[in-house]
Design an enzyme around this catalytic site. Structure first.
Site, PDB file in Angstrom:
ATOM      1  N   LYS A  93      56.213  38.544  25.570  1.00 53.93           N
ATOM      2  CA  LYS A  93      55.632  37.994  26.844  1.00 53.93           C
ATOM      3  C   LYS A  93      54.590  39.158  27.412  1.00 53.93           C
ATOM      4  O   LYS A  93      54.719  40.150  27.409  1.00 53.93           O
ATOM      5  CB  LYS A  93      56.710  38.126  27.763  1.00 53.93           C
ATOM      6  CG  LYS A  93      56.538  37.347  29.162  1.00 53.93           C
ATOM      7  CD  LYS A  93      56.653  35.929  29.535  1.00 53.93           C
ATOM      8  CE  LYS A  93      55.843  35.437  30.378  1.00 53.93           C
ATOM      9  NZ  LYS A  93      54.430  35.133  30.154  1.00 53.93           N
ATOM     10  N   GLN A 114      53.480  46.558  28.031  1.00 54.49           N
ATOM     11  CA  GLN A 114      54.235  45.498  28.330  1.00 54.49           C
ATOM     12  C   GLN A 114      55.689  45.666  27.919  1.00 54.49           C
ATOM     13  O   GLN A 114      56.627  45.217  28.308  1.00 54.49           O
ATOM     14  CB  GLN A 114      53.636  44.365  27.909  1.00 54.49           C
ATOM     15  CG  GLN A 114      54.093  43.057  28.424  1.00 54.49           C
ATOM     16  CD  GLN A 114      53.139  42.838  29.925  1.00 54.49           C
ATOM     17  OE1 GLN A 114      52.054  43.011  29.952  1.00 54.49           O
ATOM     18  NE2 GLN A 114      53.966  42.419  30.701  1.00 54.49           N
ATOM     19  N   LYS A 117      57.363  47.676  30.465  1.00 51.71           N
ATOM     20  CA  LYS A 117      57.544  47.187  31.752  1.00 51.71           C
ATOM     21  C   LYS A 117      58.563  45.888  31.651  1.00 51.71           C
ATOM     22  O   LYS A 117      59.371  45.633  32.579  1.00 51.71           O
ATOM     23  CB  LYS A 117      56.255  46.583  31.986  1.00 51.71           C
ATOM     24  CG  LYS A 117      55.859  45.690  33.364  1.00 51.71           C
ATOM     25  CD  LYS A 117      54.540  45.074  33.291  1.00 51.71           C
ATOM     26  CE  LYS A 117      53.626  45.457  33.042  1.00 51.71           C
ATOM     27  NZ  LYS A 117      52.294  45.092  33.564  1.00 51.71           N
ATOM     28  N   LYS A 129      50.476  40.957  24.453  1.00 50.21           N
ATOM     29  CA  LYS A 129      49.342  40.974  25.140  1.00 50.21           C
ATOM     30  C   LYS A 129      48.300  40.134  24.216  1.00 50.21           C
ATOM     31  O   LYS A 129      48.287  40.540  23.078  1.00 50.21           O
ATOM     32  CB  LYS A 129      48.787  42.236  25.726  1.00 50.21           C
ATOM     33  CG  LYS A 129      47.892  42.280  26.698  1.00 50.21           C
ATOM     34  CD  LYS A 129      48.695  42.150  28.070  1.00 50.21           C
ATOM     35  CE  LYS A 129      47.992  41.809  29.202  1.00 50.21           C
ATOM     36  NZ  LYS A 129      48.730  42.045  30.544  1.00 50.21           N
ATOM     37  N   GLY A 168      48.698  34.883  32.608  1.00 42.51           N
ATOM     38  CA  GLY A 168      47.362  35.282  33.030  1.00 42.51           C
ATOM     39  C   GLY A 168      47.071  36.909  33.117  1.00 42.51           C
ATOM     40  O   GLY A 168      48.282  37.744  32.758  1.00 42.51           O
ATOM     41  N   ASP A 169      45.937  37.369  33.333  1.00 44.62           N
ATOM     42  CA  ASP A 169      45.665  38.777  33.413  1.00 44.62           C
ATOM     43  C   ASP A 169      44.116  38.854  33.986  1.00 44.62           C
ATOM     44  O   ASP A 169      43.541  37.749  34.409  1.00 44.62           O
ATOM     45  CB  ASP A 169      45.734  39.542  32.157  1.00 44.62           C
ATOM     46  CG  ASP A 169      45.711  41.100  32.398  1.00 44.62           C
ATOM     47  OD1 ASP A 169      46.649  41.539  32.890  1.00 44.62           O
ATOM     48  OD2 ASP A 169      44.742  41.976  32.145  1.00 44.62           O
ATOM     49  N   THR A 212      52.952  39.643  41.659  1.00 48.95           N
ATOM     50  CA  THR A 212      52.518  41.088  41.099  1.00 48.95           C
ATOM     51  C   THR A 212      52.349  41.864  42.637  1.00 48.95           C
ATOM     52  O   THR A 212      52.606  43.034  42.524  1.00 48.95           O
ATOM     53  CB  THR A 212      51.391  41.023  40.273  1.00 48.95           C
ATOM     54  OG1 THR A 212      51.578  40.068  39.340  1.00 48.95           O
ATOM     55  CG2 THR A 212      50.983  42.647  39.735  1.00 48.95           C
ATOM     56  N   ASN A 243      43.538  38.557  41.776  1.00 49.91           N
ATOM     57  CA  ASN A 243      44.951  38.209  42.154  1.00 49.91           C
ATOM     58  C   ASN A 243      45.831  39.420  42.686  1.00 49.91           C
ATOM     59  O   ASN A 243      46.528  39.202  43.706  1.00 49.91           O
ATOM     60  CB  ASN A 243      45.621  37.491  40.763  1.00 49.91           C
ATOM     61  CG  ASN A 243      47.075  37.162  41.142  1.00 49.91           C
ATOM     62  OD1 ASN A 243      47.876  37.980  40.635  1.00 49.91           O
ATOM     63  ND2 ASN A 243      47.280  35.732  41.766  1.00 49.91           N
ATOM     64  N   SER A 380      57.172  35.730  36.017  1.00 51.25           N
ATOM     65  CA  SER A 380      56.989  34.821  34.862  1.00 51.25           C
ATOM     66  C   SER A 380      58.120  34.382  34.267  1.00 51.25           C
ATOM     67  O   SER A 380      58.618  33.466  33.640  1.00 51.25           O
ATOM     68  CB  SER A 380      55.931  35.367  33.912  1.00 51.25           C
ATOM     69  OG  SER A 380      54.652  35.407  34.270  1.00 51.25           O
TER      70      SER A 380
HETATM   71  P1  NDP Z   1      41.627  39.243  38.451  1.00 48.89           P
HETATM   72  O1  NDP Z   1      40.649  38.839  37.326  1.00 48.89           O
HETATM   73  O2  NDP Z   1      42.021  38.425  39.380  1.00 48.89           O
HETATM   74  O3  NDP Z   1      40.869  40.633  39.343  1.00 48.89           O
HETATM   75  C1  NDP Z   1      40.523  41.631  38.833  1.00 48.89           C
HETATM   76  C2  NDP Z   1      39.720  42.517  39.789  1.00 48.89           C
HETATM   77  O4  NDP Z   1      39.385  43.851  39.322  1.00 48.89           O
HETATM   78  C3  NDP Z   1      38.455  41.897  40.296  1.00 48.89           C
HETATM   79  O5  NDP Z   1      38.076  42.401  41.498  1.00 48.89           O
HETATM   80  C4  NDP Z   1      37.569  42.465  39.289  1.00 48.89           C
HETATM   81  O6  NDP Z   1      36.273  42.622  39.797  1.00 48.89           O
HETATM   82  C5  NDP Z   1      38.159  43.992  39.224  1.00 48.89           C
HETATM   83  N1  NDP Z   1      37.680  44.701  37.810  1.00 48.89           N
HETATM   84  C6  NDP Z   1      37.788  44.210  36.716  1.00 48.89           C
HETATM   85  N2  NDP Z   1      37.234  44.757  35.895  1.00 48.89           N
HETATM   86  C7  NDP Z   1      36.683  45.924  36.446  1.00 48.89           C
HETATM   87  C8  NDP Z   1      35.910  47.115  36.158  1.00 48.89           C
HETATM   88  N3  NDP Z   1      35.669  47.288  35.036  1.00 48.89           N
HETATM   89  N4  NDP Z   1      35.724  47.958  37.306  1.00 48.89           N
HETATM   90  C9  NDP Z   1      35.925  47.811  38.454  1.00 48.89           C
HETATM   91  N5  NDP Z   1      36.549  46.507  38.994  1.00 48.89           N
HETATM   92  C10 NDP Z   1      37.033  45.858  37.893  1.00 48.89           C
HETATM   93  O7  NDP Z   1      42.640  40.171  37.718  1.00 48.89           O
HETATM   94  P2  NDP Z   1      44.097  40.492  38.219  1.00 48.89           P
HETATM   95  O8  NDP Z   1      44.263  41.008  39.843  1.00 48.89           O
HETATM   96  O9  NDP Z   1      45.236  39.560  37.665  1.00 48.89           O
HETATM   97  O10 NDP Z   1      44.379  42.011  37.497  1.00 48.89           O
HETATM   98  C11 NDP Z   1      44.065  43.237  38.096  1.00 48.89           C
HETATM   99  C12 NDP Z   1      44.860  44.236  37.362  1.00 48.89           C
HETATM  100  O11 NDP Z   1      46.386  43.927  37.569  1.00 48.89           O
HETATM  101  C13 NDP Z   1      44.640  44.449  35.762  1.00 48.89           C
HETATM  102  O12 NDP Z   1      44.603  45.677  35.348  1.00 48.89           O
HETATM  103  C14 NDP Z   1      45.698  43.564  35.210  1.00 48.89           C
HETATM  104  O13 NDP Z   1      46.045  43.997  33.923  1.00 48.89           O
HETATM  105  C15 NDP Z   1      46.950  43.957  36.037  1.00 48.89           C
HETATM  106  N6  NDP Z   1      48.120  43.198  36.288  1.00 48.89           N
HETATM  107  C16 NDP Z   1      47.962  41.892  36.393  1.00 48.89           C
HETATM  108  C17 NDP Z   1      49.104  40.965  36.744  1.00 48.89           C
HETATM  109  C18 NDP Z   1      48.991  39.528  36.928  1.00 48.89           C
HETATM  110  O14 NDP Z   1      50.056  39.157  37.354  1.00 48.89           O
HETATM  111  N7  NDP Z   1      47.810  39.097  37.161  1.00 48.89           N
HETATM  112  C19 NDP Z   1      50.440  41.636  36.351  1.00 48.89           C
HETATM  113  C20 NDP Z   1      50.415  43.096  36.371  1.00 48.89           C
HETATM  114  C21 NDP Z   1      49.247  43.691  36.230  1.00 48.89           C
HETATM  115  P3  NDP Z   1      35.030  41.784  39.098  1.00 48.89           P
HETATM  116  O15 NDP Z   1      35.305  40.281  39.738  1.00 48.89           O
HETATM  117  O16 NDP Z   1      33.562  42.362  39.549  1.00 48.89           O
HETATM  118  O17 NDP Z   1      35.104  41.798  37.770  1.00 48.89           O
HETATM  119  O1  2IT Z   2      50.257  43.139  32.801  1.00 49.31           O
HETATM  120  C1  2IT Z   2      51.025  41.927  33.128  1.00 49.31           C
HETATM  121  O2  2IT Z   2      52.208  42.113  33.448  1.00 49.31           O
HETATM  122  C2  2IT Z   2      50.607  40.672  33.446  1.00 49.31           C
HETATM  123  N1  2IT Z   2      49.224  40.591  33.169  1.00 49.31           N
HETATM  124  C3  2IT Z   2      51.634  39.421  33.643  1.00 49.31           C
HETATM  125  C4  2IT Z   2      52.164  39.168  32.239  1.00 49.31           C
HETATM  126  C5  2IT Z   2      52.875  37.866  32.346  1.00 49.31           C
HETATM  127  O3  2IT Z   2      53.490  37.567  31.314  1.00 49.31           O
HETATM  128  O4  2IT Z   2      53.316  37.388  33.464  1.00 49.31           O
END
Ligand code: NDP
Ligand code: 2IT
Length: 448
Positions: A93, A114, A117, A129, A168-169, A212, A243, A380
């Site tokens: 997952k 992961q 976590k 992943k 997603g991520d 998240t 997100n 999830s």
């Molecule tokens: P999104 O794609 O929704 O948003 C990512 C954000 O981070 C955007 O604002 C983006 O800016 C910025 N970003 C991405 N790459 C960079 C970079 N190299 N330098 C600076 N800013 C950057 O992703 P999420 O919000 O889903 O994910 C954000 C983080 O949270 C990641 O590390 C992800 O692995 C983690 N995460 C996500 C989960 C989820 O459920 N979605 C769960 C647990 C962890 P820009 O638009 O300019 O790229």
């Molecule tokens: O980093 C993370 O935990 C995620 N991007 C969410 C993974 C998931 O299966 O919901």
């Protein structure tokens, strides 16, 4: 930093030799192995029975070509990945990341994190992943659709609701999940919970979008309470505007905090009056615009080029929610000097090891990603349960589960840290508590 254990330091050396040029993966493994020293000292059976060696080697890595055509008829070829790291306690997952920086080392670091976590959530999910070096930015919906269909046309052979359930991520949100799910359904002729983060019309769970960011704040709230602190009245800086960042902002504000800054990879906005979240949501979720456009509608706010500068803004609580290694030792020093008393990681591995050390040495409360951002994957898993039952819970029911999971997770990580001689060290506590369940399952199976 050397791992203070002969066998584990040798194992780390083997990981580096066998996975050359993958610094993010090395970083993630080194942190976990360092935390596990007291565990293998107490229970050498984990080394003797091969658990440690198996733990750092993915069960399977799938790597494939993803050809697609743009709107002008030009052909592009990207790379797709899925790392099925560990299935000891449940189906693989973990999310899919679409970003130009994606390569095998990033997917491995994320898949490795992961495992622990997912174990910490208390739910039956293994670690995996995936992703691609495809950049959805600036692409039309039709281009993203063709890419997702091509990606799934290969990936569908390796996943399934009891095998591997992606989500997603970065760069993969509800639009991408829709295209991916539609293609899976078509290829398999099956309507099944093979992806999470689905739309509500086709099996998604209420509160997964928020999970998240909300979960991060529930975890942080527990950590703050234990230290007689609170979000209420605190000034908060959140990096990212995706997100995780958006829903962290929403819940921190609901807890009484004032969020004064957010960012994207180009720069950051500083709004001393408090972020207008409805505006951020419109810009980022609906119009897919840049964070700099925020100041057009809010002249009291300022935009600054460059994303690392966000850590210069004085705050009580910092929530890095963008990407790995976005907060280094120099930024940590500035935050500490400015009186920041808590840092909680919403992104995966956003603080460098040197930054983490600086926070812990300075007595800043520190919540590591694999504990603090586990609310997304936990929800999830709740989506998977609802899909299996062919039933949907209300928003309030899912949110209540999420809150309980994050509270239990905080107490389990905290208790594990104390039990292994590191009271208050949630990095060690999360790594140990996450490890133990997976390792005991692996021991039970024998060498597999
Ligand atoms: P999104 O794609 O929704 O948003 C990512 C954000 O981070 C955007 O604002 C983006 O800016 C910025 N970003 C991405 N790459 C960079 C970079 N190299 N330098 C600076 N800013 C950057 O992703 P999420 O919000 O889903 O994910 C954000 C983080 O949270 C990641 O590390 C992800 O692995 C983690 N995460 C996500 C989960 C989820 O459920 N979605 C769960 C647990 C962890 P820009 O638009 O300019 O790229
Ligand atoms: O980093 C993370 O935990 C995620 N991007 C969410 C993974 C998931 O299966 O919901």
């Amino acid at each position: 930093m050397e791992i203070q254990h002969g066998y584990l330091e040798d194992l780390m050396g083997r990981v580096i030799r066998r996975n050359p040029a993958e610094p993010e993966f090395h970083q993630a493994v080194r942190e976990v192995l360092s935390s596990l020293v007291p565990v293998v000292e107490a229970k050498p059976v984990y080394i003797k029975e091969g658990v440690m060696d198996c733990l750092v080697e993915p069960e399977r890595i799938i790597k494939f070509r993803v050809p697609w055509e743009d709107d002008q008829g030009n052909v592009h070829v990207n790379r797709g990945f899925r790392v099925q790291f560990n299935s000891a306690i449940g189906p693989y997952k973990g999310g899919l990341r679409f970003h130009p920086s994606v390569y095998e080392g990033i997917v491995k670091f994320l898949g490795f994190e992961q495992i622990f976590k997912n174990s910490l959530t208390g739910l039956p999910i293994g670690g995996g992943k995936g992703g691609s070096d495809f950049d959805p930015k600036g692409k039309s919906d039709a281009e993203v659709m063709r890419f997702c269909q091509s990606f799934m046309t290969e990936l569908f052979k390796y996943i399934g609701p009891d095998t591997d359930v992606p989500a997603g991520d970065i760069g993969v949100g509800s639009r991408e999940i829709g295209y991916l799910f539609g293609q899976y359904k078509r290829l398999r002729n099956e309507f099944t919970g093979v992806l999470t983060g689905k739309g509500l019309a086709y099996g998604g769970s209420l509160a997964r979008t928020e999970a998240t960011g909300y979960g991060l704040c529930y975890f942080t709230d527990n950590m703050l309470r234990d230290a007689s602190r609170s979000f209420d009245g605190a000034t908060v800086v959140i990096s990212g505007s995706g997100n995780v960042a958006i829903y962290a902002c929403e819940k921190a504000s609901a807890f009484g905090a004032k969020v004064v800054a957010m960012s994207d990879s180009s720069g950051f906005i500083h709004d001393p009056d408090g972020i207008d979240l409805a505006l951020v949501k419109r810009l980022k979720e609906v119009e897919r615009r840049r964070i700099r456009d925020y100041v057009e509608a809010r002249p009291s706010a300022r935009y600054h080029e460059g994303c690392a500068g966000i850590w210069q803004i004085p705050c009580d609580i910092a929530l890095p929610c963008a990407t790995q290694n976005e907060l280094d030792a120099a930024s940590a020093k500035t935050l500490i000097q400015n009186g920041c008393f808590a840092v909680a990681e919403g992104a995966n591995m956003p603080c460098t090891p040197e930054a983490v050390e600086a926070f812990q040495t300075a007595g800043v409360l520190f919540a590591p990603a694999k504990a603090a951002n586990a609310g997304g994957v936990a929800t999830s898993a709740l989506e998977m349960s609802q899909n299996s039952m062919r039933f949907s819970w209300t928003f309030e029911e899912v949110d209540a589960h999420l809150k309980t999971i994050m509270t239990d997770l905080y107490h389990n990580a905290s208790a594990a840290a104390a039990e292994y001689g590191k009271p208050g060290d949630l990095v060690a506590g999360a790594n140990i508590a996450g490890f133990l369940k997976v390792a005991d399952a692996m021991l039970a199976y024998g060498l597999v």
